[in-house]
Design a protein around this motif. Structure first.
Motif, PDB file in Angstrom:
ATOM      1  N   ILE A 148     108.522  13.202 -18.331  1.00 46.18           N
ATOM      2  CA  ILE A 148     108.088  14.603 -18.311  1.00 46.18           C
ATOM      3  C   ILE A 148     106.974  14.821 -17.295  1.00 46.18           C
ATOM      4  O   ILE A 148     106.964  15.817 -16.565  1.00 46.18           O
ATOM      5  N   ILE A 149     106.029  13.893 -17.233  1.00 50.33           N
ATOM      6  CA  ILE A 149     104.906  14.051 -16.298  1.00 50.33           C
ATOM      7  C   ILE A 149     105.365  13.904 -14.855  1.00 50.33           C
ATOM      8  O   ILE A 149     104.945  14.665 -13.970  1.00 50.33           O
ATOM      9  N   ARG A 150     106.241  12.950 -14.580  1.00 52.81           N
ATOM     10  CA  ARG A 150     106.686  12.719 -13.203  1.00 52.81           C
ATOM     11  C   ARG A 150     107.641  13.798 -12.705  1.00 52.81           C
ATOM     12  O   ARG A 150     107.694  14.069 -11.514  1.00 52.81           O
ATOM     13  N   ASN A 151     108.426  14.386 -13.614  1.00 50.11           N
ATOM     14  CA  ASN A 151     109.386  15.405 -13.205  1.00 50.11           C
ATOM     15  C   ASN A 151     109.375  16.524 -14.244  1.00 50.11           C
ATOM     16  O   ASN A 151     110.163  16.506 -15.187  1.00 50.11           O
ATOM     17  N   PRO A 152     108.524  17.507 -14.085  1.00 50.88           N
ATOM     18  CA  PRO A 152     108.420  18.584 -15.075  1.00 50.88           C
ATOM     19  C   PRO A 152     109.689  19.426 -15.219  1.00 50.88           C
ATOM     20  O   PRO A 152     109.834  20.155 -16.188  1.00 50.88           O
ATOM     21  N   ALA A 153     110.605  19.333 -14.262  1.00 52.42           N
ATOM     22  CA  ALA A 153     111.846  20.102 -14.351  1.00 52.42           C
ATOM     23  C   ALA A 153     112.800  19.533 -15.403  1.00 52.42           C
ATOM     24  O   ALA A 153     113.711  20.233 -15.851  1.00 52.42           O
ATOM     25  N   VAL A 154     112.588  18.300 -15.805  1.00 52.91           N
ATOM     26  CA  VAL A 154     113.438  17.690 -16.828  1.00 52.91           C
ATOM     27  C   VAL A 154     113.066  18.279 -18.182  1.00 52.91           C
ATOM     28  O   VAL A 154     111.892  18.347 -18.542  1.00 52.91           O
ATOM     29  N   HIS A 155     114.059  18.721 -18.917  1.00 57.81           N
ATOM     30  CA  HIS A 155     113.809  19.272 -20.244  1.00 57.81           C
ATOM     31  C   HIS A 155     113.432  18.163 -21.211  1.00 57.81           C
ATOM     32  O   HIS A 155     113.895  17.025 -21.084  1.00 57.81           O
ATOM     33  N   TRP A 156     112.620  18.481 -22.209  1.00 52.92           N
ATOM     34  CA  TRP A 156     112.100  17.458 -23.112  1.00 52.92           C
ATOM     35  C   TRP A 156     113.180  16.722 -23.899  1.00 52.92           C
ATOM     36  O   TRP A 156     113.011  15.535 -24.169  1.00 52.92           O
ATOM     37  N   PRO A 157     114.320  17.350 -24.295  1.00 50.47           N
ATOM     38  CA  PRO A 157     115.308  16.563 -25.043  1.00 50.47           C
ATOM     39  C   PRO A 157     115.915  15.419 -24.218  1.00 50.47           C
ATOM     40  O   PRO A 157     116.215  14.352 -24.762  1.00 50.47           O
ATOM     41  N   ILE A 158     116.050  15.616 -22.925  1.00 54.25           N
ATOM     42  CA  ILE A 158     116.584  14.555 -22.071  1.00 54.25           C
ATOM     43  C   ILE A 158     115.592  13.405 -21.994  1.00 54.25           C
ATOM     44  O   ILE A 158     115.971  12.233 -22.098  1.00 54.25           O
ATOM     45  N   ALA A 159     114.323  13.729 -21.841  1.00 57.49           N
ATOM     46  CA  ALA A 159     113.298  12.688 -21.830  1.00 57.49           C
ATOM     47  C   ALA A 159     113.210  11.999 -23.183  1.00 57.49           C
ATOM     48  O   ALA A 159     113.016  10.783 -23.260  1.00 57.49           O
ATOM     49  N   PHE A 160     113.373  12.762 -24.266  1.00 62.23           N
ATOM     50  CA  PHE A 160     113.340  12.172 -25.601  1.00 62.23           C
ATOM     51  C   PHE A 160     114.484  11.184 -25.802  1.00 62.23           C
ATOM     52  O   PHE A 160     114.287  10.091 -26.333  1.00 62.23           O
ATOM     53  N   VAL A 161     115.679  11.560 -25.375  1.00 63.33           N
ATOM     54  CA  VAL A 161     116.841  10.664 -25.522  1.00 63.33           C
ATOM     55  C   VAL A 161     116.643   9.388 -24.704  1.00 63.33           C
ATOM     56  O   VAL A 161     116.950   8.287 -25.176  1.00 63.33           O
ATOM     57  N   ALA A 162     116.124   9.509 -23.498  1.00 66.47           N
ATOM     58  CA  ALA A 162     115.870   8.319 -22.676  1.00 66.47           C
ATOM     59  C   ALA A 162     114.858   7.401 -23.354  1.00 66.47           C
ATOM     60  O   ALA A 162     115.040   6.175 -23.404  1.00 66.47           O
ATOM     61  N   GLY A 163     113.800   7.973 -23.891  1.00 63.68           N
ATOM     62  CA  GLY A 163     112.809   7.177 -24.608  1.00 63.68           C
ATOM     63  C   GLY A 163     113.365   6.574 -25.880  1.00 63.68           C
ATOM     64  O   GLY A 163     113.052   5.427 -26.236  1.00 63.68           O
ATOM     65  N   ALA A 164     114.208   7.318 -26.578  1.00 63.48           N
ATOM     66  CA  ALA A 164     114.792   6.819 -27.822  1.00 63.48           C
ATOM     67  C   ALA A 164     115.738   5.648 -27.563  1.00 63.48           C
ATOM     68  O   ALA A 164     115.735   4.666 -28.314  1.00 63.48           O
TER      69      ALA A 164
END
Length: 122
Positions: free
Chosen positions: A84-100
């Motif tokens: 999220i910090i490196r690419n603010p255009a990415v929506h949080w659910p996509i970042a959440f799934v990657a982290g999960a």
């Protein structure tokens, strides 16, 4: 007490973490990183309470289960926050799934390693 598979509880923790993240972002208007941090803290508290009251994890100690879960949750939080910090255009659910996905892989490896260590007595 009944023995519980810690990976099953970690999957439940991840689902609770995602649901709390959604609530904090959609209903309370928190930023994605703050919402993830708060939901991770609350989810870990729920996991620790569940492990304490529902029964000990199967084949590993309670401390090992909590330690692996904490580190895996930290991996999830770090990966999603960095995305999220490196690419603010990415929506949080996509970042959440990657982290999960990263944290579930780490948790599976950690629980297996802890069970192997408990089995060998080291």
């Amino acid at each position: 007490m009944k023995a519980i598979n810690p990976l099953f509880l970690f999957c439940a923790l991840t689902a609770l973490d995602g649901a709390l993240s959604y609530v904090f972002i959609a209903h309370y208007g928190f930023g994605a990183v703050l919402a993830r941090t708060l939901s991770a803290a609350l989810s870990y508290a729920a996991l620790a309470t569940a492990l304490f009251y529902l029964g000990r994890p199967s084949s590993i100690s309670l401390f090992s289960a909590l330690a692996v879960s904490f580190i895996s949750l930290a991996v999830s939080l770090a990966v999603s926050s960095l995305i999220i910090i490196r690419n603010p255009a990415v929506h949080w659910p996509i970042a959440f799934v990657a982290g999960a996905i990263a944290s579930l892989a780490f948790a599976a490896f950690g629980y297996a390693r802890a069970a192997k260590a408990m089995g060998s007595g080291t």
